[in-house]
Scaffold this motif. Sequence first.
Motif, short mmCIF file in Angstrom:
data_model
loop_
_atom_site.label_atom_id
_atom_site.label_comp_id
_atom_site.label_asym_id
_atom_site.label_seq_id
_atom_site.Cartn_x
_atom_site.Cartn_y
_atom_site.Cartn_z
N GLU A 19 0.83 -1.20 0.00
CA GLU A 19 0.00 0.00 0.00
C GLU A 19 0.86 1.26 0.00
O GLU A 19 1.98 1.27 0.52
N HIS A 20 0.29 2.32 -0.58
CA HIS A 20 0.93 3.64 -0.59
C HIS A 20 2.34 3.59 -1.20
O HIS A 20 3.26 4.25 -0.72
N ARG A 21 2.50 2.81 -2.26
CA ARG A 21 3.80 2.71 -2.94
C ARG A 21 3.93 3.89 -3.90
O ARG A 21 3.36 3.89 -4.99
N ALA A 22 4.64 4.89 -3.49
CA ALA A 22 4.77 6.11 -4.28
C ALA A 22 6.22 6.31 -4.72
O ALA A 22 7.15 5.68 -4.19
N SER A 23 6.41 7.18 -5.68
CA SER A 23 7.77 7.52 -6.12
C SER A 23 8.54 8.18 -4.98
O SER A 23 8.00 8.97 -4.22
N ASN A 74 15.08 0.57 -17.23
CA ASN A 74 15.66 -0.49 -16.40
C ASN A 74 15.74 -0.09 -14.94
O ASN A 74 15.43 -0.89 -14.05
N PHE A 75 16.14 1.14 -14.67
CA PHE A 75 16.18 1.60 -13.29
C PHE A 75 14.78 1.63 -12.69
O PHE A 75 14.56 1.22 -11.55
N THR A 76 13.81 2.12 -13.45
CA THR A 76 12.45 2.30 -12.94
C THR A 76 11.81 0.98 -12.55
O THR A 76 11.23 0.85 -11.47
N TRP A 77 11.90 -0.02 -13.41
CA TRP A 77 11.28 -1.31 -13.11
C TRP A 77 12.04 -2.05 -12.00
O TRP A 77 11.43 -2.72 -11.17
N PHE A 78 13.36 -1.90 -12.00
CA PHE A 78 14.13 -2.51 -10.91
C PHE A 78 13.74 -1.89 -9.57
O PHE A 78 13.49 -2.60 -8.59
N ALA A 79 13.67 -0.56 -9.53
CA ALA A 79 13.35 0.13 -8.28
C ALA A 79 11.95 -0.21 -7.79
O ALA A 79 11.70 -0.25 -6.58
N SER A 80 11.04 -0.47 -8.71
CA SER A 80 9.68 -0.81 -8.31
C SER A 80 9.64 -2.12 -7.53
O SER A 80 8.79 -2.31 -6.67
N ALA A 81 10.59 -3.02 -7.83
CA ALA A 81 10.60 -4.32 -7.17
C ALA A 81 11.62 -4.45 -6.05
O ALA A 81 11.42 -5.21 -5.11
N TYR A 82 12.73 -3.67 -6.11
CA TYR A 82 13.84 -3.92 -5.19
C TYR A 82 14.42 -2.67 -4.54
O TYR A 82 15.59 -2.68 -4.14
N ASP A 83 13.68 -1.62 -4.42
CA ASP A 83 14.21 -0.40 -3.82
C ASP A 83 14.39 -0.59 -2.31
O ASP A 83 13.44 -0.53 -1.54
N THR A 84 15.63 -0.81 -1.90
CA THR A 84 15.93 -0.97 -0.47
C THR A 84 16.24 0.36 0.21
O THR A 84 16.23 0.46 1.43
N ASP A 85 16.56 1.38 -0.58
CA ASP A 85 16.87 2.72 -0.08
C ASP A 85 17.98 2.70 0.96
O ASP A 85 18.00 3.50 1.89
N ASP A 86 18.94 1.79 0.82
CA ASP A 86 20.09 1.80 1.73
C ASP A 86 21.25 2.52 1.06
O ASP A 86 21.14 3.02 -0.07
N VAL A 87 22.37 2.59 1.74
CA VAL A 87 23.51 3.36 1.23
C VAL A 87 24.04 2.80 -0.09
O VAL A 87 24.25 3.56 -1.04
N SER A 196 9.02 -13.72 -12.37
CA SER A 196 8.70 -12.33 -12.69
C SER A 196 8.99 -11.44 -11.48
O SER A 196 8.63 -11.78 -10.34
N THR A 197 9.64 -10.32 -11.72
CA THR A 197 9.88 -9.37 -10.65
C THR A 197 8.55 -8.82 -10.13
O THR A 197 7.56 -8.73 -10.86
N THR A 198 8.54 -8.43 -8.88
CA THR A 198 7.30 -7.99 -8.22
C THR A 198 7.11 -6.49 -8.37
O THR A 198 6.91 -5.77 -7.37
N TRP A 199 7.16 -6.00 -9.60
CA TRP A 199 6.94 -4.57 -9.83
C TRP A 199 5.52 -4.20 -9.42
O TRP A 199 4.60 -5.00 -9.50
N HIS A 200 5.37 -2.95 -8.99
CA HIS A 200 4.10 -2.49 -8.43
C HIS A 200 3.35 -1.70 -9.50
O HIS A 200 3.83 -0.66 -9.96
N PRO A 201 2.14 -2.12 -9.92
CA PRO A 201 1.42 -1.45 -11.01
C PRO A 201 1.19 0.04 -10.78
O PRO A 201 1.42 0.85 -11.68
N GLU A 202 0.75 0.41 -9.59
CA GLU A 202 0.48 1.83 -9.32
C GLU A 202 1.77 2.63 -9.33
O GLU A 202 1.82 3.77 -9.82
N HIS A 203 2.84 2.05 -8.79
CA HIS A 203 4.13 2.74 -8.76
C HIS A 203 4.67 2.93 -10.17
O HIS A 203 5.13 4.02 -10.53
N ILE A 204 4.59 1.87 -10.99
CA ILE A 204 5.07 1.97 -12.37
C ILE A 204 4.28 3.01 -13.14
O ILE A 204 4.84 3.84 -13.89
#
Length: 388
Positions: A19-23, A74-87, A196-204
């Motif tokens: 839920e609430h998966r935003a850019s 490539n960055f956008t779809w990867f981030a939708s599934a694996y954005d860990t937001d770490d260093v 299949s990667t778990t990309w988020h439809p609303e986020h994409i």
Amino acid sequence: MSDRSIAVRRMVHRERDEEHRASTPLECFFDLCFVVAVAQAGSQLAHALAEGRLWGALPHYFFVFFGIWWAWVNFTWFASAYDTDDVPYRLATFVQITGALIFAAGVPRMFAGHLAIGVLGYVVMRTAMITQWLRVAAAASGTERTMALRYACGVALCQSLWVAALFLPFHLQQWALPAIVPLELLVPAFAEHHYSTTWHPEHIAERYGLFTLIVLGETVAAATVAVQSGVNGHDELARVLPIAAGGLLVCFSAWWIYFARPIHGYLRSNRQGFLWGYGHYLVFLSAAAIGAGLEVAVQYAVGETRLSAVAAARVVTVPAAVFLFTVWAIHARHNKHGAAQAVLPLAAVAVLGATFLGGGAAVLAAGLVCAAAVGVGLLLHLREEAAG
């Protein structure tokens, strides 16, 4: 920002129903830096069109825009599934941004056929993605790990081919480099054959919408600068005003048409998502080309180019028509019924027909057609709601 430590995390996939998966702010910053390359591509296209080098410039424009678009995708779809937001994730993203800026610096030389700087920037962007996929492989198991390793190997192979092609004689480069493009496009299908990667439809959908906004904004900015530099007196103002008015109507209508209804409900599978996402190459490319065309139309109006009236018009009307038709084909038609399906294709044909008015009159007519398409679409939508 999360209260958890962001030093290093395991790169595990995010859930598709989150839920609430935003850019994120980092994604928005990434887009804004990428638009530097978009602006460079549009500027070089405008120069070439004003000099009458249409057929010589278009292959370079298509090739340059592929590099911008594919790295962003490539960055956008990867981030939708694996954005860990770490260093490490943030640092890898900064490396990609650096590659985009190197690529942007090489765009003028790429239009002249000298590709080394542009390819260097592209390889920097894509090498950072390899490290991200290797992080996924280290944290995953089974078919997910295989998928991540396939991505890493596929991307690495393509980058090796880009670099190797630079050592070929110049006349062979013109054939070898475009041949690598299909290989790049096939990597996701190869990698995600069993998982299949778990990309988020609303986020994409939001990410693509935001980049569309940024490209349209760059188009408006390019047209504004062109009008500002072209107007030196009342005579020039009178000739430029129809172009300014028509250009604004085209851009405003493009925004309205693209964001008329949400699309995330349509994005339910990889097949639907990939076709929709790949089709945006033409959406972004045509939106940026509209700005370049408006620059050329202004130059024609003030006598700074020797193009004919029709040639000065088609550099605006053709990309505008491509935008209308492509948005309908991959985006808008999924939410339309009955007569509404015909509005955008007919508008695209009418915009092309406006070309033969020539000069500023053609641009103004194209803008009026686009605005009329919005009006008709809105009327049909309101009738549909009333009937339902």
